[in-house]
Write a protein that holds these residues in place. Structure first.
Motif, PDB file in Angstrom:
ATOM      1  N   GLN A 462       0.819  -1.212   0.000  1.00 30.07           N
ATOM      2  CA  GLN A 462       0.000   0.000   0.000  1.00 30.07           C
ATOM      3  C   GLN A 462       0.854   1.263   0.000  1.00 30.07           C
ATOM      4  N   SER A 463       2.149   1.089   0.237  1.00 30.36           N
ATOM      5  CA  SER A 463       3.103   2.206   0.156  1.00 30.36           C
ATOM      6  C   SER A 463       3.995   2.075  -1.078  1.00 30.36           C
ATOM      7  N   HIS A 464       3.527   1.346  -2.064  1.00 29.38           N
ATOM      8  CA  HIS A 464       4.319   1.118  -3.279  1.00 29.38           C
ATOM      9  C   HIS A 464       4.556   2.433  -4.017  1.00 29.38           C
ATOM     10  N   TYR A 465       5.690   2.493  -4.733  1.00 30.99           N
ATOM     11  CA  TYR A 465       6.036   3.730  -5.442  1.00 30.99           C
ATOM     12  C   TYR A 465       5.077   4.047  -6.573  1.00 30.99           C
ATOM     13  N   HIS A 466       4.478   3.004  -7.158  1.00 30.60           N
ATOM     14  CA  HIS A 466       3.549   3.238  -8.269  1.00 30.60           C
ATOM     15  C   HIS A 466       2.156   3.493  -7.694  1.00 30.60           C
ATOM     16  N   PRO A 467       1.540   4.614  -8.015  1.00 29.66           N
ATOM     17  CA  PRO A 467       0.243   4.949  -7.393  1.00 29.66           C
ATOM     18  C   PRO A 467      -0.856   3.944  -7.708  1.00 29.66           C
ATOM     19  N   LYS A 511      -1.787  15.408  -6.831  1.00 29.63           N
ATOM     20  CA  LYS A 511      -2.223  15.576  -5.453  1.00 29.63           C
ATOM     21  C   LYS A 511      -1.114  16.199  -4.605  1.00 29.63           C
ATOM     22  N   ARG A 512       0.116  15.861  -4.935  1.00 28.65           N
ATOM     23  CA  ARG A 512       1.251  16.479  -4.258  1.00 28.65           C
ATOM     24  C   ARG A 512       2.405  16.586  -5.255  1.00 28.65           C
ATOM     25  N   THR A 513       3.214  17.576  -5.050  1.00 30.45           N
ATOM     26  CA  THR A 513       4.304  17.840  -5.974  1.00 30.45           C
ATOM     27  C   THR A 513       5.356  16.734  -5.877  1.00 30.45           C
ATOM     28  N   PRO A 514       5.756  16.136  -7.017  1.00 27.80           N
ATOM     29  CA  PRO A 514       6.783  15.098  -6.962  1.00 27.80           C
ATOM     30  C   PRO A 514       8.108  15.658  -6.454  1.00 27.80           C
ATOM     31  N   VAL A 515       8.834  14.853  -5.709  1.00 23.13           N
ATOM     32  CA  VAL A 515      10.121  15.253  -5.173  1.00 23.13           C
ATOM     33  C   VAL A 515      11.182  14.986  -6.230  1.00 23.13           C
ATOM     34  N   VAL A 516      11.781  16.049  -6.743  1.00 20.50           N
ATOM     35  CA  VAL A 516      12.813  15.919  -7.761  1.00 20.50           C
ATOM     36  C   VAL A 516      13.985  16.818  -7.387  1.00 20.50           C
ATOM     37  N   GLU A 517      15.119  16.579  -7.999  1.00 19.67           N
ATOM     38  CA  GLU A 517      16.312  17.399  -7.757  1.00 19.67           C
ATOM     39  C   GLU A 517      16.232  18.628  -8.652  1.00 19.67           C
ATOM     40  N   TYR A 518      16.125  19.779  -8.032  1.00 18.46           N
ATOM     41  CA  TYR A 518      15.970  20.995  -8.822  1.00 18.46           C
ATOM     42  C   TYR A 518      17.305  21.626  -9.169  1.00 18.46           C
ATOM     43  N   GLN A 519      18.391  21.180  -8.517  1.00 21.45           N
ATOM     44  CA  GLN A 519      19.710  21.749  -8.775  1.00 21.45           C
ATOM     45  C   GLN A 519      20.680  20.613  -9.091  1.00 21.45           C
ATOM     46  N   ILE A 520      21.374  20.703 -10.210  1.00 15.20           N
ATOM     47  CA  ILE A 520      22.322  19.663 -10.609  1.00 15.20           C
ATOM     48  C   ILE A 520      23.545  19.728  -9.706  1.00 15.20           C
ATOM     49  N   PRO A 521      23.912  18.642  -9.042  1.00 12.89           N
ATOM     50  CA  PRO A 521      25.084  18.678  -8.150  1.00 12.89           C
ATOM     51  C   PRO A 521      26.370  18.861  -8.952  1.00 12.89           C
ATOM     52  N   LYS A 522      27.334  19.565  -8.339  1.00 14.41           N
ATOM     53  CA  LYS A 522      28.601  19.818  -9.008  1.00 14.41           C
ATOM     54  C   LYS A 522      29.599  18.691  -8.805  1.00 14.41           C
ATOM     55  N   ARG A 523      29.423  17.890  -7.817  1.00 11.18           N
ATOM     56  CA  ARG A 523      30.321  16.756  -7.614  1.00 11.18           C
ATOM     57  C   ARG A 523      29.546  15.623  -6.944  1.00 11.18           C
TER      58      ARG A 523
END
Length: 551
Positions: A462-467, A511-523
């Motif tokens: 019930q907590s699976h990543y796929h809705p 329903k909620r904003t997906p959590v994504v990386e908004y800034q590309i890491p430099k290292r």
């Protein structure tokens, strides 16, 4: 013919001026008079044979014209057709029938004609085997069948012999062993589908031919011939589509039981031959609809099906339907059926292309309400455990399948209710953990203690990543108000289909904003950026950086 005096002069002028520029089609047209002369010569020889017996030697002349060194690959089909007409007239006219009161010279003539006919038949069979042209192979097949019809109709005692051990046997073997013979094989299959006596004797020849161990390519051809005969005659069937009228007098040919007996023998010969794994799977796919209906004694398939069932993997899955048919319809006993079915539930199954087929069959196998609850509980628990590592399309099918089983077997609902615990007990379980009484290594589904366990795996999903997976897993925790789920609505889900379903709903808000990386890491692997001018990084780093170069 007056033309020959003029023809050489005209041809000599053209040869020097523009013969090289004449297209090939035009050059062939120039040679047409020669071809016409050859055709006229063949027709004249044929007509003389019909006029008088003194011209019987023309038969040997025609055969010599056909039996050249290149006759098998590039035969003169005009000669072959003329010889077929000649022998058909001789057979129908009684000229190849030897009577007891005939004079000695008459017997010699008849024996000579029979020998020439056998020689001609061998040439036709060699054309079927070796000709480079599919049209010539098909023509030779048609000529052979015409001779079979004449011999079976007019020669006494050959109505069976010509089919069982005579010319038709050679025809069957030649078609199967023909080089580049796909076209002639298709034509032969059409004849077996159209004429019921051809089909009967094809079964007979195939059963005898397949008793010897054959190559994998030959077995494929034999299977294709048998598989094409998929219309099994019913008990009241009337045999009207016959190639020869004499077949109507043969009680075995026009008997449903005899037809099925011949087909049964042919299929058994195939099943006992040197089958490859792919051929075995192909036969198992068509077992219920194409093979079993031909058997007067379906129990003869038991050994093949049980051996296939014990192989494991996809082969066992394909053997399920045929084996269950024998158990359900023919009352055959297979005590380890559910034991073996339970062993087929593994992680590979949920990634197999036969997954949908297996769930359809298992839905039939577990439909009976007379099965013990301990058995059903083991299947439910095994599926829920496998669902933890299953792909989303498989989980989407597993949960409704479990719902239907729980609905049909209310005793197993205890497994679901054990997921609901007081808050104090939940806290204790989170702190100390829980021992699941289910034994996943037990092969006997009655002794797994699954009935004493719970469906905590589905609650985890019930907590699976796929809705979609998480949503469908929640139906186990809700009230069972739905009578049952139609399993067909869930079996054909794929990754692509589930993705398209999500991408196709552009207007649906998140329903909620997906959590994504908004800034590309430099290292990533280094503690400090490498200098852009190619300098070395001297700061301490991880083992990965020491083993790899990231410059």
């Amino acid at each position: 013919m007056p033309a020959p005096t003029v023809k050489p002069v005209a041809s000599k002028k053209r040869k020097n001026v523009k013969e090289a520029a004449v297209p090939s089609s035009k050059r062939r047209a120039v040679a047409d008079p020669d071809r016409a002369d050859a055709t006229a010569n063949i027709q004249e020889l044929e007509d003389q044979i019909s006029e008088s017996r003194k011209y019987y030697n023309n038969i040997a002349t025609l055969i010599s014209m056909l039996s050249t060194d290149e006759a098998a690959k590039k035969p003169n089909m005009a000669v072959a057709v003329a010889l077929c007409r000649v022998f058909s007239r001789l057979i129908a006219g009684g000229n190849m029938t030897e009577t007891s009161r005939a004079a000695e010279n008459e017997k010699v003539i008849v024996a000579w004609l029979k020998e020439r006919c056998r020689e001609y038949q061998k040439l036709l069979l060699s054309i079927i085997r070796e000709s480079d042209s599919s049209s010539q192979q098909i023509t030779a097949l048609t000529l052979c069948l015409c001779l079979i019809n004449e011999r079976a109709t007019h020669l006494p005692g050959e109505d069976i012999q010509v089919w069982s051990s005579g010319l038709f046997k050679g025809v069957f073997e030649s078609v199967v062993e023909a080089t580049n013979g796909q076209a002639v094989l298709s034509e032969f299959i059409e004849k077996t589908k159209e004429f019921e006596d051809v089909r009967y004797f094809t079964f007979m020849q195939l059963a005898e031919y397949a008793t010897t161990e054959r190559s994998s390519e030959t077995i494929d051809l034999l299977i294709s011939i048998l598989s094409a005969s998929d219309s099994v005659p019913g008990p009241e069937h009337e045999f009207e589509s016959l190639y020869t009228q004499s077949s109507q007098k043969n009680k075995k040919v026009v008997s449903v039981n005899s037809q099925k007996k011949r087909a049964q023998d042919a299929w058994l010969a195939i099943l006992r031959n040197n089958l490859s794994q792919s051929q075995r799977k192909n036969l198992l796919r068509i077992m219920v609809h194409n093979i079993e209906p031909w058997f007067n004694r379906p129990e003869l398939l038991m050994d093949f099906l049980t051996d296939s069932y014990n192989v494991g993997g996809a082969t066992s899955l394909l053997a399920l339907s045929g084996l269950f048919f024998l158990i359900q319809e023919k009352n055959l006993d297979y005590p380890q059926f559910y034991h073996k079915l339970y062993s087929l539930l593994d992680a590979d199954l949920l990634h197999s292309k036969h997954r949908s087929r297996f769930f359809r069959l298992m839905n039939t196998f577990l439909a009976s309400t007379h099965l013990p609850a301990t058995l059903i509980a083991s299947f439910i628990k095994r599926l829920s455990r496998l669902a933890l590592n299953a792909p989303p399309p498989a989980i989407v099918a597993i949960v409704p399948f479990m719902y239907n089983l729980l609905k049909e077997h209310p005793t197993c609902a205890l497994m679901m209710h054990r997921n609901v615990r007081p808050e104090s007990l939940k806290a204790q379980l989170e702190a100390e953990g829980m021992d699941d009484p289910f034994d996943p290594s037990e092969t006997d589904p009655v002794r797994t203690n699954a009935i004493e366990s719970s469906l905590w795996e589905i609650e985890t999903l019930q907590s699976h990543y796929h809705p979609n997976v998480a949503a469908i897993a929640r139906i186990i925790s809700e009230q069972f108000t739905k009578q049952f789920y139609n399993l067909e609505d869930f079996l054909d889900y794929t990754y692509q289909g589930m993705l398209q379903a999500e991408l196709g709903t552009e207007d649906r808000p998140f329903k909620r904003t997906p959590v994504v990386e908004y800034q590309i890491p430099k290292r990533i692997f280094t503690d400090r950026l490498l200098e852009e001018d190619g300098g070395q990084d001297t700061a301490p780093g991880s083992l990965v950086r020491e083993l790899w170069g990231f410059a």
